[in-house]
Design an enzyme around this catalytic site. Structure first.
Site, PDB file in Angstrom:
ATOM      1  N   HIS A  22       0.877  -1.171   0.000  1.00  0.00           N
ATOM      2  CA  HIS A  22       0.000   0.000   0.000  1.00  0.00           C
ATOM      3  C   HIS A  22       0.918   1.227   0.000  1.00  0.00           C
ATOM      4  O   HIS A  22       1.700   1.419   0.934  1.00  0.00           O
ATOM      5  CB  HIS A  22      -0.925  -0.001   1.209  1.00  0.00           C
ATOM      6  CG  HIS A  22      -1.898  -1.135   1.203  1.00  0.00           C
ATOM      7  ND1 HIS A  22      -2.188  -1.902   2.312  1.00  0.00           N
ATOM      8  CD2 HIS A  22      -2.660  -1.644   0.193  1.00  0.00           C
ATOM      9  CE1 HIS A  22      -3.089  -2.822   1.996  1.00  0.00           C
ATOM     10  NE2 HIS A  22      -3.390  -2.688   0.714  1.00  0.00           N
ATOM     11  N   GLU A  25       1.609   3.655   3.092  1.00  0.00           N
ATOM     12  CA  GLU A  25       2.010   3.106   4.385  1.00  0.00           C
ATOM     13  C   GLU A  25       3.534   3.152   4.426  1.00  0.00           C
ATOM     14  O   GLU A  25       4.225   2.250   3.951  1.00  0.00           O
ATOM     15  CB  GLU A  25       1.449   1.692   4.555  1.00  0.00           C
ATOM     16  CG  GLU A  25      -0.088   1.696   4.564  1.00  0.00           C
ATOM     17  CD  GLU A  25      -0.710   0.319   4.681  1.00  0.00           C
ATOM     18  OE1 GLU A  25       0.039  -0.669   4.922  1.00  0.00           O
ATOM     19  OE2 GLU A  25      -1.946   0.210   4.526  1.00  0.00           O
ATOM     20  N   HIS A 125       3.264  -3.456   6.740  1.00  0.00           N
ATOM     21  CA  HIS A 125       2.084  -2.593   6.650  1.00  0.00           C
ATOM     22  C   HIS A 125       1.991  -1.674   7.865  1.00  0.00           C
ATOM     23  O   HIS A 125       2.497  -1.986   8.937  1.00  0.00           O
ATOM     24  CB  HIS A 125       0.808  -3.432   6.569  1.00  0.00           C
ATOM     25  CG  HIS A 125       0.638  -4.145   5.273  1.00  0.00           C
ATOM     26  ND1 HIS A 125      -0.064  -3.615   4.217  1.00  0.00           N
ATOM     27  CD2 HIS A 125       1.097  -5.358   4.861  1.00  0.00           C
ATOM     28  CE1 HIS A 125      -0.045  -4.466   3.198  1.00  0.00           C
ATOM     29  NE2 HIS A 125       0.653  -5.531   3.563  1.00  0.00           N
ATOM     30  N   GLU A 184       2.084  -5.817  10.785  1.00  0.00           N
ATOM     31  CA  GLU A 184       1.223  -4.636  10.826  1.00  0.00           C
ATOM     32  C   GLU A 184       1.554  -3.835  12.072  1.00  0.00           C
ATOM     33  O   GLU A 184       1.548  -4.372  13.184  1.00  0.00           O
ATOM     34  CB  GLU A 184      -0.242  -5.066  10.855  1.00  0.00           C
ATOM     35  CG  GLU A 184      -1.238  -3.961  10.737  1.00  0.00           C
ATOM     36  CD  GLU A 184      -1.609  -3.642   9.302  1.00  0.00           C
ATOM     37  OE1 GLU A 184      -1.692  -2.447   8.971  1.00  0.00           O
ATOM     38  OE2 GLU A 184      -1.853  -4.591   8.532  1.00  0.00           O
TER      39      GLU A 184
END
Length: 316
Positions: A22, A25, A125, A184
């Site tokens: 992404h 990010e 992420h 994450e």
């Protein structure tokens, strides 16, 4: 099989660390860029014994166009483009950029489900939710991922999330490898890099690579039980029946309380007119990805999960 039985698994010769899946990010983007400053495109970490095959760490910037525009994606979410149907679909006509890129990444790191795929994918992420450092995987019995998680518990905020996909095929980049997980870390606004979050991600990646080196050297890892959060459902925002616009925000008492128990009748949402909407379930849940910015378009206010123990077998 007895828990104290030793399971011998193949060494992990090729590991991929991916950032920018992404494009907004930024911790993973800047971390992979930093790793790429090493002269070789593939960094080799020599083992203590010369006869051992070196560990190859592939460093990949997954979505260059989205990174250039500082957007989550250009045409469609890249991290939903790794099913076999998408990877093997038609290439004629107008194909979204991320679908083309997913096939390039599959050729580089896969092919998915084949013996030539990399041994481990760690996809980096960020989240706007207050989730600390989490490993997200599709299996609650992948002993490689679970042992890495156990090794990463240097921080009390390191958690393991199991995304149960039942009969559906996993769709994310980390599913291309023989083993894989997303790392994450949050909270961090999209389009921003916070030094403390970047540093936590850098330490997490280094701990992961250290574990791989220990594993490849023949270290015996003892079995035990660890807690795994298993995702069970999404909860959407309240919406207007005609316009489908949201009519409430996450309640202040719930905001930033990822992984804290949500009990029946606890505040869940606060409407824009000031009314408190309460959780009407029958059992406590552990919410996460609370008020994640990127999930507004997906119709998700938060994910909910239950916590269960997972057994780690002794491996070498």
């Amino acid at each position: 099989m007895e828990v104290d039985e030793v399971v011998c698994l193949p060494r992990l010769s090729r590991v991929a660390v991916c950032g920018g899946t992404h494009g907004n990010e930024l911790s993973g983007v800047y971390l992979v860029r930093e790793l790429l400053k090493v002269k070789k495109g593939v960094m080799e970490k020599e083992e203590e014994q010369e006869e051992e095959e070196p560990l190859s760490v592939l460093k990949v910037l997954s979505n260059p166009r989205a990174m250039q525009q500082c957007r989550r994606y250009v045409d469609t979410d890249l991290n939903r483009c790794f099913t076999h149907a998408t990877l093997n679909g038609l290439t004629s006509g107008t194909v979204p950029y991320e679908m083309i890129r997913s096939r390039e990444l599959n050729a580089m790191l896969g092919p998915k489900g084949r013996s030539g795929a990399v041994d481990l994918v760690c996809d980096l992420h960020n989240t706007t939710a207050n989730m600390g450092l989490c490993l997200i995987a599709y299996s609650d019995c992948d002993w490689i991922c679970l042992h890495i998680f156990r090794h990463l518990q240097y921080s009390p905020f390191t958690l393991y999330i199991h995304f149960e996909v039942s009969n559906k095929e996993s769709y994310s980049l980390d599913s291309v490898g023989k083993h894989g997980f997303a790392m994450e870390i949050g909270p961090q606004p999209h389009g921003v890099v916070r030094s403390n979050v970047y540093t936590a991600m850098k330490a997490g990646v280094q701990h992961m690579l250290d574990w791989v080196c220990f594993f490849n050297s023949g270290t015996l890892f003892e079995g035990e039980s660890v807690d795994v959060f298993t995702m069970i459902k999404h909860i959407d925002y309240p919406r207007d029946s005609e316009t489908r616009n949201i009519t409430a925000a996450v309640h202040p008492h719930l905001q930033d309380r990822d992984f804290c128990p949500l009990h029946p009748e606890d505040p869940l949402f606060q409407t824009f007119s000031g009314e408190t909407l309460r959780y009407k379930g029958n059992e406590p849940l552990y919410p996460f990805f609370i008020n994640e910015c990127a999930y507004y378009e997906k119709g998700i206010a938060l994910n909910s999960q239950l916590t269960t123990p997972a057994i780690l077998f002794r491996i070498c």
